[in-house]
Design a protein around this motif. Structure first.
Motif, PDB file in Angstrom:
ATOM      1  N   ALA A  85       0.515  -1.558   0.418  1.00 27.28           N
ATOM      2  CA  ALA A  85       0.062   0.231   0.261  1.00 27.28           C
ATOM      3  C   ALA A  85       1.005   1.278   0.326  1.00 27.28           C
ATOM      4  N   LEU A  86       2.198   1.228   0.213  1.00 29.56           N
ATOM      5  CA  LEU A  86       2.988   1.765   1.238  1.00 29.56           C
ATOM      6  C   LEU A  86       3.497   2.617  -0.501  1.00 29.56           C
ATOM      7  N   THR A  87       3.435   1.436  -1.611  1.00 30.17           N
ATOM      8  CA  THR A  87       4.339   1.260  -2.727  1.00 30.17           C
ATOM      9  C   THR A  87       3.269   2.671  -3.802  1.00 30.17           C
ATOM     10  N   LEU A  88       1.689   2.358  -3.359  1.00 33.36           N
ATOM     11  CA  LEU A  88       1.074   2.682  -3.908  1.00 33.36           C
ATOM     12  C   LEU A  88       0.463   4.686  -3.583  1.00 33.36           C
ATOM     13  N   GLY A  89       1.178   5.212  -2.421  1.00 38.85           N
ATOM     14  CA  GLY A  89       1.042   6.306  -2.765  1.00 38.85           C
ATOM     15  C   GLY A  89       0.203   5.965  -0.879  1.00 38.85           C
ATOM     16  N   GLU A  90       0.118   5.552  -0.118  1.00 37.60           N
ATOM     17  CA  GLU A  90      -0.997   5.434   1.217  1.00 37.60           C
ATOM     18  C   GLU A  90       0.547   5.473   2.233  1.00 37.60           C
ATOM     19  N   LYS A  91       0.258   6.689   2.633  1.00 39.73           N
ATOM     20  CA  LYS A  91       1.451   6.510   3.747  1.00 39.73           C
ATOM     21  C   LYS A  91       0.810   5.672   5.227  1.00 39.73           C
ATOM     22  N   SER A  92       1.721   5.338   5.908  1.00 37.05           N
ATOM     23  CA  SER A  92       1.769   4.405   6.976  1.00 37.05           C
ATOM     24  C   SER A  92       1.628   5.984   7.914  1.00 37.05           C
ATOM     25  N   ASP A  93       1.169   6.469   8.677  1.00 39.98           N
ATOM     26  CA  ASP A  93       1.059   7.151   9.989  1.00 39.98           C
ATOM     27  C   ASP A  93       0.827   7.367  10.969  1.00 39.98           C
ATOM     28  N   GLY A  94       1.628   6.297  11.799  1.00 42.83           N
ATOM     29  CA  GLY A  94       1.376   6.998  13.615  1.00 42.83           C
ATOM     30  C   GLY A  94       0.502   5.247  13.917  1.00 42.83           C
ATOM     31  N   ILE A  95       1.199   4.689  13.685  1.00 44.22           N
ATOM     32  CA  ILE A  95       0.766   2.909  13.894  1.00 44.22           C
ATOM     33  C   ILE A  95       1.234   2.698  14.926  1.00 44.22           C
ATOM     34  N   VAL A  96       0.636   2.151  15.746  1.00 48.24           N
ATOM     35  CA  VAL A  96       1.429   1.178  16.482  1.00 48.24           C
ATOM     36  C   VAL A  96       1.677   0.093  17.025  1.00 48.24           C
ATOM     37  N   ARG A  97       2.929  -0.265  16.475  1.00 42.44           N
ATOM     38  CA  ARG A  97       3.194  -1.874  16.262  1.00 42.44           C
ATOM     39  C   ARG A  97       4.149  -2.447  17.368  1.00 42.44           C
ATOM     40  N   THR A  98       4.382  -4.115  17.207  1.00 40.57           N
ATOM     41  CA  THR A  98       5.199  -4.417  18.012  1.00 40.57           C
ATOM     42  C   THR A  98       6.126  -5.364  18.435  1.00 40.57           C
ATOM     43  N   LEU A  99       7.599  -4.678  18.269  1.00 37.29           N
ATOM     44  CA  LEU A  99       8.595  -5.204  17.436  1.00 37.29           C
ATOM     45  C   LEU A  99       9.258  -6.429  18.239  1.00 37.29           C
ATOM     46  N   ALA A 100       9.745  -7.510  17.835  1.00 40.77           N
ATOM     47  CA  ALA A 100      10.571  -8.093  18.404  1.00 40.77           C
ATOM     48  C   ALA A 100      12.306  -8.058  18.716  1.00 40.77           C
ATOM     49  N   THR A 101      12.705  -8.044  19.780  1.00 42.83           N
ATOM     50  CA  THR A 101      13.742  -7.214  20.388  1.00 42.83           C
ATOM     51  C   THR A 101      15.162  -8.785  20.604  1.00 42.83           C
ATOM     52  N   SER A 102      15.963  -8.765  20.264  1.00 41.68           N
ATOM     53  CA  SER A 102      16.766  -9.615  19.972  1.00 41.68           C
ATOM     54  C   SER A 102      17.194 -10.065  21.115  1.00 41.68           C
ATOM     55  N   ASP A 103      16.903  -9.620  22.071  1.00 41.47           N
ATOM     56  CA  ASP A 103      17.174 -10.189  23.522  1.00 41.47           C
ATOM     57  C   ASP A 103      15.483 -11.441  24.145  1.00 41.47           C
ATOM     58  N   GLY A 104      14.322 -11.299  23.097  1.00 47.29           N
ATOM     59  CA  GLY A 104      13.203 -12.790  23.441  1.00 47.29           C
ATOM     60  C   GLY A 104      12.753 -11.042  24.058  1.00 47.29           C
ATOM     61  N   GLY A 105      12.421  -9.740  23.734  1.00 47.81           N
ATOM     62  CA  GLY A 105      11.524  -9.286  24.412  1.00 47.81           C
ATOM     63  C   GLY A 105      11.223  -8.262  23.601  1.00 47.81           C
ATOM     64  N   GLN A 106       9.784  -7.738  23.606  1.00 48.92           N
ATOM     65  CA  GLN A 106       9.270  -7.047  22.705  1.00 48.92           C
ATOM     66  C   GLN A 106       9.880  -5.330  22.789  1.00 48.92           C
ATOM     67  N   VAL A 107       9.658  -4.709  22.053  1.00 50.11           N
ATOM     68  CA  VAL A 107       8.954  -3.393  21.914  1.00 50.11           C
ATOM     69  C   VAL A 107       7.730  -2.552  21.694  1.00 50.11           C
ATOM     70  N   HIS A 108       6.767  -1.757  22.037  1.00 51.75           N
ATOM     71  CA  HIS A 108       5.848  -1.129  21.373  1.00 51.75           C
ATOM     72  C   HIS A 108       6.517   0.120  20.790  1.00 51.75           C
ATOM     73  N   VAL A 109       6.424   0.746  19.627  1.00 55.29           N
ATOM     74  CA  VAL A 109       6.327   1.454  18.798  1.00 55.29           C
ATOM     75  C   VAL A 109       5.376   1.701  18.081  1.00 55.29           C
ATOM     76  N   GLU A 110       5.360   3.179  18.127  1.00 53.57           N
ATOM     77  CA  GLU A 110       4.659   3.865  16.890  1.00 53.57           C
ATOM     78  C   GLU A 110       5.806   4.447  14.886  1.00 53.57           C
ATOM     79  N   VAL A 111       5.127   3.596  14.543  1.00 55.21           N
ATOM     80  CA  VAL A 111       5.341   3.946  13.225  1.00 55.21           C
ATOM     81  C   VAL A 111       4.494   4.978  12.295  1.00 55.21           C
ATOM     82  N   ARG A 112       5.476   5.191  11.798  1.00 51.05           N
ATOM     83  CA  ARG A 112       5.886   6.387  10.722  1.00 51.05           C
ATOM     84  C   ARG A 112       6.113   6.256   9.068  1.00 51.05           C
ATOM     85  N   SER A 113       5.896   5.979   8.188  1.00 53.28           N
ATOM     86  CA  SER A 113       6.046   5.129   7.228  1.00 53.28           C
ATOM     87  C   SER A 113       6.045   6.705   5.829  1.00 53.28           C
ATOM     88  N   THR A 114       7.382   6.652   4.732  1.00 54.47           N
ATOM     89  CA  THR A 114       6.483   7.745   4.015  1.00 54.47           C
ATOM     90  C   THR A 114       7.289   7.077   2.798  1.00 54.47           C
TER      91      THR A 114
END
Length: 247
Positions: A85-114
């Protein structure tokens, strides 16, 4: 021809200069930033992003960003759809996602893409900025939990007051029966059990009031033998006639 070549050289120099600005600026940004193309090959992976998730630049090159931070296949499919969708011009603005960390944990982040088109028509670059919102999210959850406990405490206090009123009426009538000169011993015994049960109910109401903050709970020693005797007398009528309970 010479003029065109000179113009192209100047544009190249300007582009290289802007790239140097970017290389100098990105390490100073507190948000993690990754710049990649649609195929997953990345151009920039900032130290702030590595500090956020723990994956090194070599980890990302070897395994791929999506595979590392989104290990669940269903999540990976969702991310690939978002990239399409991003390649078609739809921005990803302020979506909260959960990322896996290298130590086996998780971190919650707000993602903004263009998407940034290439000036010469080559593959466009995707810029993703990741802001850590784990602490803010946990604080919001804690505030919601505290608010729910506050409402629960108020409700418990109201129920306890109403329950005390009912117990007062039950206890008063049971005491009158217990002290009535015309009542025989079995009736007095049953009335005494009602009084005992009502007093235990009053104790529970006191605990509810203490939970609601309407009163202060006081801890006092209790004789275990007397408590067990009261419990036996309370539960004895609920047993079938074929069973007995004694201490």
């Amino acid at each position: 021809t010479v003029g065109c070549a000179l113009e192209r050289a100047l544009r190249y120099d300007a582009a290289r200069w802007r790239e140097q600005w970017l290389d100098a600026l990105l390490p100073q940004v507190s948000d993690g930033v990754i710049i990649a193309d649609a195929d997953g090959a990345f151009y920039t992976y900032t130290p702030a992003l590595q500090q956020l998730v723990g994956w090194t630049q070599e980890d990302v090159r070897r395994a791929g960003w999506t595979s590392l931070v989104y290990p669940d296949p269903s999540t990976q499919a969702e991310i690939h759809r978002a990239i399409a969708a991003l390649t078609l011009g739809e921005k990803s603005d302020g979506i909260v996602r959960t990322l896996a960390t290298s130590d086996g944990g998780q971190v919650h982040v707000e993602v903004r893409s263009t998407l940034v088109p290439h000036p010469y028509g080559k593959a466009a670059a995707m810029i993703g900025a990741f802001r850590d919102v784990t602490e803010a999210r946990n604080s919001a959850r804690e505030a919601t939990r505290n608010d729910a406990l506050t409402r629960l405490g108020r409700m418990a206090g109201g129920v306890a007051h109403e329950f005390n009123n009912l117990l007062g009426a039950i206890m008063g009538h049971a005491e009158l029966i217990e002290q009535s000169p015309g009542a025989d011993d079995p009736v007095r015994q049953r009335a005494s059990r009602v009084v005992t049960a009502a007093r235990r109910g009053a104790d529970l109401s006191t605990q509810l009031l203490a939970f609601s903050g309407a009163t202060v709970a006081r801890i006092a020693p209790v004789a275990p033998a007397r408590l067990v005797e009261e419990l036996v007398e309370l539960f004895r009528p609920a047993l079938p006639a074929s069973q007995s309970l004694s201490i």
